[in-house]
Design a protein around this motif. Sequence first.
Motif, PDB file in Angstrom:
ATOM      1  N   ASP A  85       2.156   4.885   7.515  1.00  0.00           N
ATOM      2  CA  ASP A  85       3.349   5.491   8.105  1.00  0.00           C
ATOM      3  C   ASP A  85       3.126   5.722   9.594  1.00  0.00           C
ATOM      4  O   ASP A  85       2.094   6.273  10.011  1.00  0.00           O
ATOM      5  N   ILE A  86       4.111   5.333  10.400  1.00  0.00           N
ATOM      6  CA  ILE A  86       3.971   5.386  11.846  1.00  0.00           C
ATOM      7  C   ILE A  86       3.813   6.811  12.347  1.00  0.00           C
ATOM      8  O   ILE A  86       3.171   7.066  13.372  1.00  0.00           O
ATOM      9  N   LYS A 116       3.877   3.983   4.230  1.00  0.00           N
ATOM     10  CA  LYS A 116       5.167   4.156   4.903  1.00  0.00           C
ATOM     11  C   LYS A 116       6.161   4.813   3.954  1.00  0.00           C
ATOM     12  O   LYS A 116       6.375   4.356   2.833  1.00  0.00           O
ATOM     13  N   ARG A 117       6.797   5.870   4.450  1.00  0.00           N
ATOM     14  CA  ARG A 117       7.727   6.615   3.590  1.00  0.00           C
ATOM     15  C   ARG A 117       8.979   5.809   3.269  1.00  0.00           C
ATOM     16  O   ARG A 117       9.657   6.085   2.281  1.00  0.00           O
ATOM     17  N   SER A 118       9.277   4.811   4.080  1.00  0.00           N
ATOM     18  CA  SER A 118      10.428   3.963   3.771  1.00  0.00           C
ATOM     19  C   SER A 118      10.200   3.162   2.502  1.00  0.00           C
ATOM     20  O   SER A 118      11.152   2.735   1.845  1.00  0.00           O
ATOM     21  N   ARG A 119       8.936   2.973   2.119  1.00  0.00           N
ATOM     22  CA  ARG A 119       8.609   2.237   0.902  1.00  0.00           C
ATOM     23  C   ARG A 119       8.378   3.157  -0.283  1.00  0.00           C
ATOM     24  O   ARG A 119       8.196   2.687  -1.411  1.00  0.00           O
ATOM     25  N   ASP A 170      -3.943   3.713   3.723  1.00  0.00           N
ATOM     26  CA  ASP A 170      -2.672   3.082   3.341  1.00  0.00           C
ATOM     27  C   ASP A 170      -2.211   3.531   1.966  1.00  0.00           C
ATOM     28  O   ASP A 170      -1.016   3.441   1.645  1.00  0.00           O
ATOM     29  N   ARG A 206       6.009  10.193  -1.299  1.00  0.00           N
ATOM     30  CA  ARG A 206       6.667  10.602  -0.055  1.00  0.00           C
ATOM     31  C   ARG A 206       6.292  12.040   0.305  1.00  0.00           C
ATOM     32  O   ARG A 206       5.996  12.353   1.465  1.00  0.00           O
ATOM     33  N   TRP A 214      -0.941  -1.736   9.240  1.00  0.00           N
ATOM     34  CA  TRP A 214       0.497  -1.969   9.333  1.00  0.00           C
ATOM     35  C   TRP A 214       1.266  -1.401   8.146  1.00  0.00           C
ATOM     36  O   TRP A 214       2.489  -1.347   8.173  1.00  0.00           O
ATOM     37  N   ASP A 215       0.562  -0.973   7.106  1.00  0.00           N
ATOM     38  CA  ASP A 215       1.217  -0.326   5.968  1.00  0.00           C
ATOM     39  C   ASP A 215       1.171   1.196   6.049  1.00  0.00           C
ATOM     40  O   ASP A 215       1.675   1.878   5.152  1.00  0.00           O
TER      41      ASP A 215
END
Length: 455
Positions: free
Chosen positions: A326-327, A283-286, A278, A293, A323-324
């Motif tokens: 990146d998908i 997640k790149r959105s964060r 994590d 990124r 859940w943290d």
Amino acid sequence: MIDGTPDTSDGPAAAESPLIGSLRAAVAAAPGDVPLRLHLAELLLAAGHGDAAVAEAAVALSRAPQDAQAKALMARALAGPTPPPSAPIPAPAPAPAEQPTEQPAEQPPQQGGGFDWAAAAQEVEDVLPPRFTAGYRNNGPQEAPLPVDGAAGDPGDASAYDVEAPDRPGAVRLADVGGMREVKDRLEAAFLAPMRNPELRKLYGKSLRGGLLLYGPPGCGKTFIARAVAGELGANFISVSINDVLDMWLGNSERNLHEVFQTARRQAPCVVFLDELDALGAKRSRTAHTGMRNTVNQLLTELDGVGDVNDGVFVLAATNVPWDVDIALRRPGRLDRTLLVLPPDGPARDAILRYHLRDRPIESVDLAKLVKVTEGFSGADLAHVCESAAESALLDSARTGTVRMINTKDLLAAAKAVRPSTEPWFAAARNVAMFANEGGVYDELLAYLKKARKL
């Protein structure tokens, strides 16, 4: 000097002006004001107080070692007195017989020339930090060259990463992992069976590459399992954490990550273990406005093997908070298999307790009872129970003067005092499993929560 006494080393004594006195008072009131101190040093140098100017410049450099104005002022002060900028150059006067006729030639240039920088550095070494004085040579100040982009070493050197060989002392195998039958079966299907059976692997078209994400509560042995897989495969092992990858210089984090995978490809078969995924693959959105990124993008590229062949490179990753992650890291071809590592079951707790008690003095320990009362404890919790029981027996022996063994009472009391560290994790995971289980990613976790009556 700093105390305001006239300086006679550079020429005739000159009375200190009221402006210099006022500036001294201002500097004393604000000792951290570097520009103000440098202004005072400039006036002192112009007034012929060379030693006082050197002292003030030295204090300024101790507070701002890279200040270009302070360095230039120090060089001029050490070089000797110079006439005030606004004063006209006086006409040469007849010199006394004992006065050298070549005195102007003694003033060296500010850089290079014949000025003895080493002697100047020794003269002010009591007031200047080593960072200022250490880089001086005979021809002026020199800075030690930095590697390209600020890198601390050669990233192309494979020895920069700790590659553990399969025949290393203390290598572990899955047989050393107590219990966890389901975890072992999943690992057997994902990695071990294809490796041991090359003919079947060729028949079924199974490639020697893949990725597996281990997730679950902290302290449940995810890192130990990754090392056991490497030992079972007879493969090299590289453990990668965030401090091995992240770098303050732009582009170095991506280069470090690339070199990790390049090293693994050269050392194949090799298991690359990405600890705390994590942190490396958030997640790149964060992380849209941070350098992380690009690091995630680089990790995706390495897992795809674009331009390189990843055959023989097995990627295991571990995280407490999947859940943290990146998908994109969990799509097929990357970390496409997910394995929930739960707190140790009964047989595993028995093995862990025996391991941590094996070198301690024990008597009449009812392990079955202890295993029963430690339901839900992680491996780290069980180690802490054994440590606390040993502390209790040690303290009792010190108080009574009689050495006694660790018994069941000590262990049960320690287990009662220790709260399972897995409970906060399950409290957070419960909401994810119930309300954010898109695509059935956390079905395994949901089934466990229902079975353990944690919903």
